[in-house]
Design an enzyme around this catalytic site. Sequence first.
Site, mmCIF file in Angstrom:
data_model
loop_
_atom_site.group_PDB
_atom_site.id
_atom_site.type_symbol
_atom_site.label_atom_id
_atom_site.label_comp_id
_atom_site.label_asym_id
_atom_site.label_seq_id
_atom_site.Cartn_x
_atom_site.Cartn_y
_atom_site.Cartn_z
ATOM 1 N N LYS A 116 0.845 -1.203 0.000
ATOM 2 C CA LYS A 116 0.000 0.000 0.000
ATOM 3 C C LYS A 116 0.881 1.255 0.000
ATOM 4 C CE LYS A 116 -3.757 -2.415 2.302
ATOM 5 N NZ LYS A 116 -4.309 -2.837 3.593
ATOM 6 N N GLN A 151 -3.925 -1.461 9.841
ATOM 7 C CA GLN A 151 -3.893 -2.776 9.208
ATOM 8 C C GLN A 151 -4.470 -3.847 10.147
ATOM 9 O OE1 GLN A 151 -2.982 -3.536 5.954
ATOM 10 N NE2 GLN A 151 -3.789 -5.545 6.483
ATOM 11 N N ASP A 157 -11.188 3.125 4.667
ATOM 12 C CA ASP A 157 -11.499 1.693 4.573
ATOM 13 C C ASP A 157 -13.004 1.422 4.713
ATOM 14 O OD1 ASP A 157 -9.289 0.091 4.053
ATOM 15 O OD2 ASP A 157 -8.564 0.178 6.125
#
Length: 299
Positions: free
Chosen positions: A53, A97, A120
């Site tokens: 990412k 994460q 997200d």
Amino acid sequence: MSAVIMDGKALGIKIRQSVKERALALKEKGIVPCLGVILVGDDPASLSYVKSKEKALAEAGMESRDIRLPESTSEEELLSIIDELNKDDKVHGILVQAPVPKHINEEKINDAVSPKKDVDCFHPESVGNMILGRRTFLPCTPHGVLELLREYNIPISGAHAVVVGRSNIVGKPLVNLLIRRQYNATVTLCHTGTKDLSYHTLQADILIAAAGSPCFIKPDMIKKGAVVIDVGINRVTDISEPKGYRLCGDVDPAVSLKASYYTPVPGGVGPMTIAMLLNNVIEAANTDCVNAVCVKAAY
Ligand code: NAD
């Protein structure tokens, strides 16, 4: 006849190129899109996701605030770091994460990220807005699946889509997006409590597998000509590989002889997830966009 392979890598590159151009335009206005990326612990798979990412952000001309924390980090410490990033005007999006270590409550972490920076779409407010069809960031993997279907002109309206897997990050949001009037699919959601899974999967015009079970969707479980989207990314031991494992999806690649369209693993949905994340970071940084939210990708 073999299925058309849906090339998520190629579409991902196209989206990332467009994101790069938008990042450049923002830079000219003095805004450098930046994602705060937090990794707690040293799980190798998580580290590799985070690195890819961060690399993608750099390639698209964006910044990442890389925060690596030891496994022993307390919940309070993590919440305080998220709070700092929430308040930092130079950070437009925040990603923690998953999974976080077991002593940290993941729900509390998702709740702590400001919905304005929730690229997200994990915060309950973001999820609620997504379900209601209100403005919010769209969840990256489900959005990536829909963009792949769009790219290949797959008719979704009126199609019967069968989703296997009810996770908060893939199955549930995907179902909610597919039933939007904009997509108009009729949806069946299957999970571990589903009796006779094949009965359902055999009816799918579009079958989306997100169960985390290697190659378990077999050719005899799909209808001839179905569109098969494989979200699964599973590590299976393979001593012939230098790393000692290889990646495979939830779908047996042999379905490509029966399906009309098919996503490979790797190279299908995976690259789309990162592309849609970058797209959300741009939306978050774009102050012209009230509340920095995105309903429809602008690329
Ligand atoms: P998860 O592991 O949290 O949950 C799996 C779901 O599948 C559960 O809801 C369970 O009910 C269902 N399930 C499991 N086995 C089943 C079976 N045999 N029959 C019916 N239902 C079954 O799910 P997740 O986090 O959505 O991950 C699913 C897979 O997708 C994993 O392989 C993961 O690595 C992958 N993934 C890929 C991406 C990507 O970018 N391509 C993103 C997220 C997850």
